[in-house]
Design a protein around this motif. Structure first.
Motif, PDB file in Angstrom:
ATOM      1  N   SER A   1       0.808  -1.218   0.000  1.00 37.67           N
ATOM      2  CA  SER A   1       0.000   0.000   0.000  1.00 37.67           C
ATOM      3  C   SER A   1       0.840   1.266   0.000  1.00 37.67           C
ATOM      4  O   SER A   1       0.313   2.365  -0.205  1.00 37.67           O
ATOM      5  CB  SER A   1      -0.923   0.019   1.226  1.00 37.67           C
ATOM      6  OG  SER A   1      -0.181  -0.164   2.425  1.00 37.67           O
ATOM      7  N   SER A   2       2.131   1.147   0.227  1.00 39.25           N
ATOM      8  CA  SER A   2       3.032   2.302   0.248  1.00 39.25           C
ATOM      9  C   SER A   2       4.454   1.800   0.026  1.00 39.25           C
ATOM     10  O   SER A   2       4.745   0.605   0.189  1.00 39.25           O
ATOM     11  CB  SER A   2       2.920   3.061   1.572  1.00 39.25           C
ATOM     12  OG  SER A   2       3.182   2.212   2.674  1.00 39.25           O
ATOM     13  N   PRO A   3       5.371   2.684  -0.331  1.00 32.46           N
ATOM     14  CA  PRO A   3       6.742   2.250  -0.643  1.00 32.46           C
ATOM     15  C   PRO A   3       7.455   1.650   0.570  1.00 32.46           C
ATOM     16  O   PRO A   3       7.154   1.963   1.724  1.00 32.46           O
ATOM     17  CB  PRO A   3       7.424   3.553  -1.079  1.00 32.46           C
ATOM     18  CG  PRO A   3       6.310   4.448  -1.509  1.00 32.46           C
ATOM     19  CD  PRO A   3       5.162   4.113  -0.607  1.00 32.46           C
ATOM     20  N   ASN A   4       8.414   0.765   0.285  1.00 27.42           N
ATOM     21  CA  ASN A   4       9.303   0.268   1.335  1.00 27.42           C
ATOM     22  C   ASN A   4      10.725   0.206   0.781  1.00 27.42           C
ATOM     23  O   ASN A   4      10.929   0.049  -0.427  1.00 27.42           O
ATOM     24  CB  ASN A   4       8.841  -1.090   1.870  1.00 27.42           C
ATOM     25  CG  ASN A   4       9.129  -2.232   0.912  1.00 27.42           C
ATOM     26  OD1 ASN A   4      10.217  -2.798   0.889  1.00 27.42           O
ATOM     27  ND2 ASN A   4       8.136  -2.578   0.080  1.00 27.42           N
ATOM     28  N   ALA A   5      11.691   0.330   1.665  1.00 27.13           N
ATOM     29  CA  ALA A   5      13.081   0.487   1.243  1.00 27.13           C
ATOM     30  C   ALA A   5      13.625  -0.758   0.555  1.00 27.13           C
ATOM     31  O   ALA A   5      14.435  -0.656  -0.379  1.00 27.13           O
ATOM     32  CB  ALA A   5      13.951   0.840   2.452  1.00 27.13           C
ATOM     33  N   HIS A   6      13.211  -1.946   0.991  1.00 24.81           N
ATOM     34  CA  HIS A   6      13.744  -3.167   0.385  1.00 24.81           C
ATOM     35  C   HIS A   6      13.307  -3.298  -1.066  1.00 24.81           C
ATOM     36  O   HIS A   6      14.130  -3.531  -1.965  1.00 24.81           O
ATOM     37  CB  HIS A   6      13.299  -4.395   1.162  1.00 24.81           C
ATOM     38  CG  HIS A   6      13.653  -5.679   0.480  1.00 24.81           C
ATOM     39  ND1 HIS A   6      14.926  -6.202   0.489  1.00 24.81           N
ATOM     40  CD2 HIS A   6      12.909  -6.528  -0.290  1.00 24.81           C
ATOM     41  CE1 HIS A   6      14.955  -7.314  -0.230  1.00 24.81           C
ATOM     42  NE2 HIS A   6      13.741  -7.528  -0.709  1.00 24.81           N
ATOM     43  N   SER A   7      12.004  -3.167  -1.315  1.00 28.67           N
ATOM     44  CA  SER A   7      11.518  -3.293  -2.690  1.00 28.67           C
ATOM     45  C   SER A   7      12.094  -2.201  -3.575  1.00 28.67           C
ATOM     46  O   SER A   7      12.418  -2.440  -4.744  1.00 28.67           O
ATOM     47  CB  SER A   7       9.985  -3.238  -2.712  1.00 28.67           C
ATOM     48  OG  SER A   7       9.427  -4.331  -2.004  1.00 28.67           O
ATOM     49  N   ALA A   8      12.240  -0.990  -3.031  1.00 25.93           N
ATOM     50  CA  ALA A   8      12.831   0.097  -3.805  1.00 25.93           C
ATOM     51  C   ALA A   8      14.253  -0.255  -4.225  1.00 25.93           C
ATOM     52  O   ALA A   8      14.671   0.029  -5.360  1.00 25.93           O
ATOM     53  CB  ALA A   8      12.829   1.388  -2.988  1.00 25.93           C
TER      54      ALA A   8
ATOM     55  N   ASP B   1       9.290 -14.502  -0.180  1.00 26.93           N
ATOM     56  CA  ASP B   1       9.291 -13.499  -1.243  1.00 26.93           C
ATOM     57  C   ASP B   1      10.495 -12.573  -1.025  1.00 26.93           C
ATOM     58  O   ASP B   1      10.570 -11.881  -0.011  1.00 26.93           O
ATOM     59  CB  ASP B   1       7.984 -12.700  -1.182  1.00 26.93           C
ATOM     60  CG  ASP B   1       7.849 -11.662  -2.290  1.00 26.93           C
ATOM     61  OD1 ASP B   1       8.826 -11.439  -3.023  1.00 26.93           O
ATOM     62  OD2 ASP B   1       6.758 -11.074  -2.391  1.00 26.93           O
ATOM     63  N   MET B   2      11.409 -12.558  -1.979  1.00 29.58           N
ATOM     64  CA  MET B   2      12.591 -11.718  -1.805  1.00 29.58           C
ATOM     65  C   MET B   2      12.445 -10.346  -2.452  1.00 29.58           C
ATOM     66  O   MET B   2      13.354  -9.519  -2.373  1.00 29.58           O
ATOM     67  CB  MET B   2      13.854 -12.422  -2.324  1.00 29.58           C
ATOM     68  CG  MET B   2      13.934 -12.619  -3.819  1.00 29.58           C
ATOM     69  SD  MET B   2      14.620 -11.210  -4.725  1.00 29.58           S
ATOM     70  CE  MET B   2      16.240 -11.098  -3.998  1.00 29.58           C
ATOM     71  N   LEU B   3      11.307 -10.075  -3.074  1.00 26.91           N
ATOM     72  CA  LEU B   3      11.080  -8.779  -3.703  1.00 26.91           C
ATOM     73  C   LEU B   3      10.223  -7.856  -2.831  1.00 26.91           C
ATOM     74  O   LEU B   3      10.494  -6.650  -2.744  1.00 26.91           O
ATOM     75  CB  LEU B   3      10.410  -8.975  -5.069  1.00 26.91           C
ATOM     76  CG  LEU B   3      10.166  -7.732  -5.918  1.00 26.91           C
ATOM     77  CD1 LEU B   3      11.474  -7.011  -6.221  1.00 26.91           C
ATOM     78  CD2 LEU B   3       9.463  -8.102  -7.224  1.00 26.91           C
ATOM     79  N   VAL B   4       9.194  -8.426  -2.205  1.00 29.52           N
ATOM     80  CA  VAL B   4       8.290  -7.638  -1.364  1.00 29.52           C
ATOM     81  C   VAL B   4       8.188  -8.310   0.008  1.00 29.52           C
ATOM     82  O   VAL B   4       7.757  -9.464   0.092  1.00 29.52           O
ATOM     83  CB  VAL B   4       6.890  -7.528  -1.997  1.00 29.52           C
ATOM     84  CG1 VAL B   4       5.964  -6.685  -1.113  1.00 29.52           C
ATOM     85  CG2 VAL B   4       6.974  -6.937  -3.396  1.00 29.52           C
TER      86      VAL B   4
ATOM     87  N   ALA C   1       5.998   4.853  -6.930  1.00 24.88           N
ATOM     88  CA  ALA C   1       5.344   6.061  -6.418  1.00 24.88           C
ATOM     89  C   ALA C   1       4.016   5.772  -5.726  1.00 24.88           C
ATOM     90  O   ALA C   1       3.465   6.647  -5.053  1.00 24.88           O
ATOM     91  CB  ALA C   1       5.121   7.047  -7.560  1.00 24.88           C
ATOM     92  N   PHE C   2       3.503   4.562  -5.874  1.00 26.98           N
ATOM     93  CA  PHE C   2       2.166   4.245  -5.367  1.00 26.98           C
ATOM     94  C   PHE C   2       2.122   4.354  -3.837  1.00 26.98           C
ATOM     95  O   PHE C   2       2.947   3.764  -3.132  1.00 26.98           O
ATOM     96  CB  PHE C   2       1.791   2.828  -5.790  1.00 26.98           C
ATOM     97  CG  PHE C   2       0.419   2.393  -5.357  1.00 26.98           C
ATOM     98  CD1 PHE C   2      -0.697   2.857  -6.022  1.00 26.98           C
ATOM     99  CD2 PHE C   2       0.258   1.522  -4.295  1.00 26.98           C
ATOM    100  CE1 PHE C   2      -1.968   2.453  -5.631  1.00 26.98           C
ATOM    101  CE2 PHE C   2      -1.009   1.111  -3.904  1.00 26.98           C
ATOM    102  CZ  PHE C   2      -2.118   1.586  -4.572  1.00 26.98           C
ATOM    103  N   ASP C   3       1.141   5.086  -3.326  1.00 22.76           N
ATOM    104  CA  ASP C   3       1.003   5.261  -1.882  1.00 22.76           C
ATOM    105  C   ASP C   3      -0.450   5.618  -1.576  1.00 22.76           C
ATOM    106  O   ASP C   3      -0.897   6.726  -1.848  1.00 22.76           O
ATOM    107  CB  ASP C   3       1.941   6.360  -1.386  1.00 22.76           C
ATOM    108  CG  ASP C   3       2.000   6.447   0.141  1.00 22.76           C
ATOM    109  OD1 ASP C   3       1.081   5.917   0.793  1.00 22.76           O
ATOM    110  OD2 ASP C   3       2.960   7.049   0.662  1.00 22.76           O
ATOM    111  N   VAL C   4      -1.190   4.653  -1.022  1.00 23.83           N
ATOM    112  CA  VAL C   4      -2.580   4.899  -0.613  1.00 23.83           C
ATOM    113  C   VAL C   4      -2.729   4.690   0.894  1.00 23.83           C
ATOM    114  O   VAL C   4      -3.819   4.396   1.384  1.00 23.83           O
ATOM    115  CB  VAL C   4      -3.558   3.985  -1.390  1.00 23.83           C
ATOM    116  CG1 VAL C   4      -3.565   4.338  -2.872  1.00 23.83           C
ATOM    117  CG2 VAL C   4      -3.231   2.508  -1.193  1.00 23.83           C
ATOM    118  N   GLU C   5      -1.638   4.858   1.606  1.00 23.62           N
ATOM    119  CA  GLU C   5      -1.645   4.580   3.046  1.00 23.62           C
ATOM    120  C   GLU C   5      -2.715   5.390   3.778  1.00 23.62           C
ATOM    121  O   GLU C   5      -3.414   4.864   4.654  1.00 23.62           O
ATOM    122  CB  GLU C   5      -0.266   4.896   3.625  1.00 23.62           C
ATOM    123  CG  GLU C   5       0.030   4.178   4.928  1.00 23.62           C
ATOM    124  CD  GLU C   5       0.011   2.669   4.781  1.00 23.62           C
ATOM    125  OE1 GLU C   5      -0.645   2.008   5.617  1.00 23.62           O
ATOM    126  OE2 GLU C   5       0.625   2.137   3.836  1.00 23.62           O
ATOM    127  N   ALA C   6      -2.854   6.647   3.421  1.00 26.62           N
ATOM    128  CA  ALA C   6      -3.812   7.505   4.117  1.00 26.62           C
ATOM    129  C   ALA C   6      -5.254   7.084   3.867  1.00 26.62           C
ATOM    130  O   ALA C   6      -6.147   7.419   4.667  1.00 26.62           O
ATOM    131  CB  ALA C   6      -3.607   8.957   3.681  1.00 26.62           C
TER     132      ALA C   6
END
Length: 265
Positions: free
Chosen positions: A115-122, A209-212, A187-192
């Motif tokens: 639902s929002s970015p994370n450092a590992h997947s980035a 899962d090593m990507l997410v 860029a996807f972020d629907v956390e709010a």
């Protein structure tokens, strides 16, 4: 967009829409079609700018654009309600649809999504973009399996992966399209807005899962009011391919809860 409809043809058959991840190909869902097709009408499609849906994706292209494209396709086909299943980027499309057109969705299944970015997947997607930019499509395609599947599955399926790689390279999308699709998912972020999504939702995630990180699905299951988590131990990022039997059973069990025709078929 290119689409295909499989399975049941009765007017009252439940409709399940399958949305693939970054690659965008409806063929990603081939392991699910025989099982789902016995119980449902199944729509698969190639996302715009991929495979059999050629297009030039503009700067600023985003997940909301992908959701609107799919909504337009469903409207053109007279599909007013459906069950939605999305893998990774496809899951982001589902979340966006639940915000834009909640009445369209009976339910949704989000597979190794976020639902929002994370450092590992980035970091992973930065590596993939660097491979594409610095080494070209062949290196990008060769590395893809490392992000999708468990090591033992890769070792046991080398001939199949060689064929898959050759096909992917022969049908590789325009580099600019792929980069814009990666930028869109980053860029996807629907956390709010996440806690306001009322659609009945199953989150499927894989511990390996090593990507997410699977905790991204755990987080969504905790925040969304009508969501729950099914956590698998094996299969990697694309367990629908690498370990399809348990994946298919979890999917069917959830759909059976949401739709009587699935259970009775």
């Amino acid at each position: 967009m290119h689409y295909e409809i499989h399975g049941r043809t009765e007017a009252d058959a439940p409709t399940v829409v399958l949305s693939a991840g970054l690659g965008g190909a409806g063929a990603f869902w081939t392991p699910q079609l025989p099982t789902l097709g016995q119980r449902c009408r199944v729509l698969v499609y190639d996302q715009l700018g991929t495979n059999k849906s050629p297009a030039h994706l503009p700067d600023g292209y985003c997940i909301a654009d992908m959701a609107k494209e799919l909504i337009g396709l469903l409207e053109s086909l007279g599909i007013h309600q459906c069950h939605f299943v999305g893998h990774a980027l496809g899951g982001l499309v589902g979340l966006q649809m639940a915000l834009l057109r909640p009445q369209l969705l009976h339910s949704q299944v989000l597979v190794n999504a976020w639902s929002s970015p994370n450092a590992h997947s980035a970091r992973c997607f930065a590596v993939r973009q660097n491979l594409l930019r610095d080494s070209g499509p062949a290196a990008y395609v060769q590395a893809q399996a490392l992000f999708l599947y468990p090591p033992d599955w890769i070792a046991a399926n080398s001939e199949r992966l060689a064929r898959d790689d050759a096909h992917a390279l022969a049908h590789f999308p325009p580099t600019a399209n792929l980069v814009r699709r990666i930028q869109a998912l980053l860029a996807f972020d629907v956390e709010a807005e996440l806690s306001g999504i009322q659609t009945p939702t199953l989150l499927i995630a894989n511990r390996d899962d090593m990507l997410v990180p699977w905790q991204r699905s755990q987080h969504m299951a905790a925040v969304m009011p009508n969501a729950r988590l099914a956590l698998l131990n094996y299969g990697g990022h694309a367990s629908s391919v690498s370990d399809s039997e348990p994946f298919n059973q979890i999917l069917l069990d959830f759909l059976a809860e949401r739709c009587g025709q699935v259970a009775a078929a």
